[in-house]
Design a protein around this motif. Structure first.
Motif: not given
Length: 651
Positions: A58-67
């Motif tokens: 979920f975090a990757d979906y929301m923030l992407g770019g490794g963040y």
């Protein structure tokens, strides 16, 4: 992305608001502590996890770019702060809070980049090592005031005491505490006596200096406080004070799945799994060196306490239903070089621990009980487990000696599967020079491992060949289906299981959780379990898939991957009840300890058991090629072992 970052910050702020509210509720009788506990963990309970920033996907979906991975790490580390808050260790929370504040400031000033974010987490892990290491070693070795000691020394009649730990509490935990509260004092005392006397016998059986010891660490699941309280009294009568310490959860110390200390229920097993290897993502040589230096400084500070620490007394639990883990591609994945660093770190840390808490002078004991998670038959299963833990030592001593008398003159053992089991193994045995005074199998009774019921040895690696197969087995908290392991000269050559459609996922699952990120492991132990009553209990209630390995290893032949059972005290003389010395303690890998102790251990040991009905034949073979059957078609056939079939025939 900026709005999603703001959402993430708000999410963490609300978490700490809930943490403050939950902590304050512990001293407010008018507040529903159960509700506050549930609210504290609500973000990761059940389906909530799918839309939680703790979830790497979920975090990757929301923030992407490794963040996303970095934000997920920080969100996961928040939950490590709960124990610190409830232990009233506010100073240990400060490095995390400062890291979070710095990340927020970088975001507000527009200077937040992936590299600056990564570096700030790295600095947190690096700078916190000394503080966390000192706290861990002090709590483990020093009998001192703690939240656990205050809870156990108080009244346990009101089971709401469980919320004062801060760990996640389930209805099953409440049921467990209530169940123990209605047991008679005599029964609790009996359970405590078996537990503590097993600990003492572990020293006596190996000739270790028990009288020198002054402390013992009890490891337990929240809910067992009444048994722990009775055990503390028994240990005190032996001259031992108890240390009670929280199982670590912070990435600063590493894994969050291990249960080394007191622990509550998991709010979400997938979340635990997703973040278990977070720390390794940040490993480099400098961080590894810093962590090892911090641990050595801590051990050095408390070396006198380490010298009189006897080792852990562990109450394991079983009953939770197996969980199918999702091998998320979004979770932090350490590079191969970092995996090797982690293996080296664990090896050096284990060697360091052995240096201060000497293997030749320490011992342990482990006992296991079911929890209400096991189902409607919990009371009956608990009652039978108590009886299994108290089986007649003298009766089993004779039965197991009958096996050892044959194995003592054997060059190897053959194991052949049946009923769909594809096992076809040859296990080479160490040769006994003087059968009148020596034996190659240990007659294992109720001491360090309770319940009793096995004979075991360290196999010869060279000449140990073939396939080990198990239809279904539960290892280190993970279920494996159709597990197929090929050995060559005693080492794992190949492996596969059917847990995942993609072969690489199944292999990674096994490599991570059984091989412990090693490329291969040797067969460190071969044993024949004799506790057919435990097997019959498991089959009677259909609980084979949730049985703890502590009991499961006694319910059939088993094979351990990793170190031998004698790691770090190979030179301590061990004798069977008949006064014969057990000589099979080293293999060709562990013997490297004589030249380089740091390269002689893998620091893992996982038992894999084949149930009796899947054994077509287990036979000892002597130098003349004569086969002596011990198990045939799932039944014990060696003269002197017939009583073991009574429980099997009752199924």
């Amino acid at each position: 992305m900026n709005s999603n970052f703001i959402r993430w910050f708000d999410n963490i702020d609300r978490f700490f608001e809930r943490l403050d509210a939950a902590f304050k509720s512990m001293n407010t009788s008018s507040v529903n502590m159960g509700e506050k506990n549930a609210e504290l963990y609500a973000e990761i309970i059940g389906e909530n996890y799918s839309s939680s920033f703790v979830n790497p996907k979920f975090a990757d979906y929301m923030l992407g770019g490794g963040y996303g991975k970095l934000c997920s790490f920080v969100s996961g580390e928040c939950f490590a702060m709960i124990g610190l808050k409830f232990d009233k260790k506010a100073s240990m929370m400060e490095p995390f809070m400062q890291m979070y504040a710095d990340i927020r400031e970088m975001f507000d000033t527009g200077s937040l980049s992936y590299d600056s974010f990564f570096d700030r987490i790295y600095k947190y892990l690096f700078d916190s090592c000394e503080m966390f290491a000192r706290d861990r070693i002090r709590d483990m070795l020093t009998p001192r005031d703690s939240v656990a000691r205050k809870i156990i020394s108080g009244s346990l009649g009101d089971v709401r005491y469980m919320y004062r730990y801060g760990d996640y509490v389930t209805d099953n935990d409440i049921k467990l505490a209530r169940f123990l509260n209605v047991q008679t004092p005599d029964r609790i005392n009996k359970m405590a006596e078996v537990f503590t006397m097993g600990y003492r016998r572990g020293f006596e059986a190996t000739g270790k200096p028990f009288d020198k010891k002054r402390s013992v660490g009890i490891v337990y699941k929240i809910g067992f406080e009444r048994l722990v309280k009775a055990a503390m009294d028994h240990f005190r009568q032996m001259g031992l004070e108890t240390t009670l310490f929280r199982a670590p959860k912070s990435a600063v110390l590493g894994s969050n799945i291990g249960k080394s200390g007191f622990f509550g229920s998991s709010a979400n097993k997938q979340a635990d799994y997703d973040h278990d290897k977070d720390a390794a993502f940040f490993y480099d040589e400098a961080l590894i060196a810093k962590k090892l230096d911090a641990m050595r400084n801590a051990y050095e500070e408390f070396k006198q306490e380490a010298d009189v620490y006897g080792g852990p007394a562990v109450i394991e639990v079983f009953g939770e239903k197996p969980f199918d883990y999702d091998e998320q591609s979004f979770a932090m994945k350490a590079a191969e070089s970092q995996r090797r660093m982690e293996v080296r770190y664990k090896t050096e840390l284990s060697n360091m621990s052995n240096e201060y808490i000497k293997g030749e002078e320490r011992s342990f004991t482990i006992i296991s009980y079911p929890t209400p998670d096991i189902g409607d038959n919990f009371k009956e299963i608990f009652d039978e487990t108590v009886e299994i833990n108290c089986l007649d030592v003298n009766e089993y001593m004779k039965v197991q000696q009958a096996m050892i008398d044959v194995l003592n003159y054997s060059t190897h053992v053959v194991i052949e599967g049946a009923n769909g089991n594809k096992t076809n193994l040859r296990v080479a045995l160490q040769q006994v020079e003087d059968p009148q005074t020596q034996e190659n199998f240990e007659n294992c009774l109720a001491d360090v491992n309770i319940p009793l019921g096995e004979v075991f040895t360290t196999p010869v690696l060279e000449g140990t060949e073939g396939t080990l197969f198990v239809k279904k087995v539960f290892l280190n908290g993970f279920e494996y289906r159709d597990l197929d392991i090929v050995f060559e000269n005693g080492y794992v050559k190949d492996f596969i299981c059917s847990n995942f459609e993609q072969e690489f996922k199944s292999k990674d699952y096994f490599r991570r959780n059984v091989l412990c990120n090693h490329d291969t492991l040797p067969m460190g132990e071969f044993a024949i379990g004799t506790n057919t009553k435990a097997f019959a209990m498991a089959r009677k209630y259909g609980i084979e898939n949730v049985m703890t390995i502590l009991i499961a290893e006694k319910t059939g032949p088993h094979f351990a991957l990793g170190d031998t059972c004698y790691s770090y005290y190979e030179d301590v003389k061990i004798y069977n009840p008949n006064k014969k010395e057990v000589i099979a303690k080293d293999n060709s890998f562990s013997i490297k300890r004589l030249e380089d102790p740091g390269s002689a251990y893998f620091n893992c040991h996982t038992d894999i058991t084949i149930p009796y009905e899947e054994i077509g034949r287990l036979a000892a073979v002597d130098a003349d090629g004569v086969y002596t059957d011990i198990i045939k078609d799932g039944r014990f056939v060696l003269p002197g072992t017939e009583m073991l079939n009574e429980a099997l025939d009752s199924i």
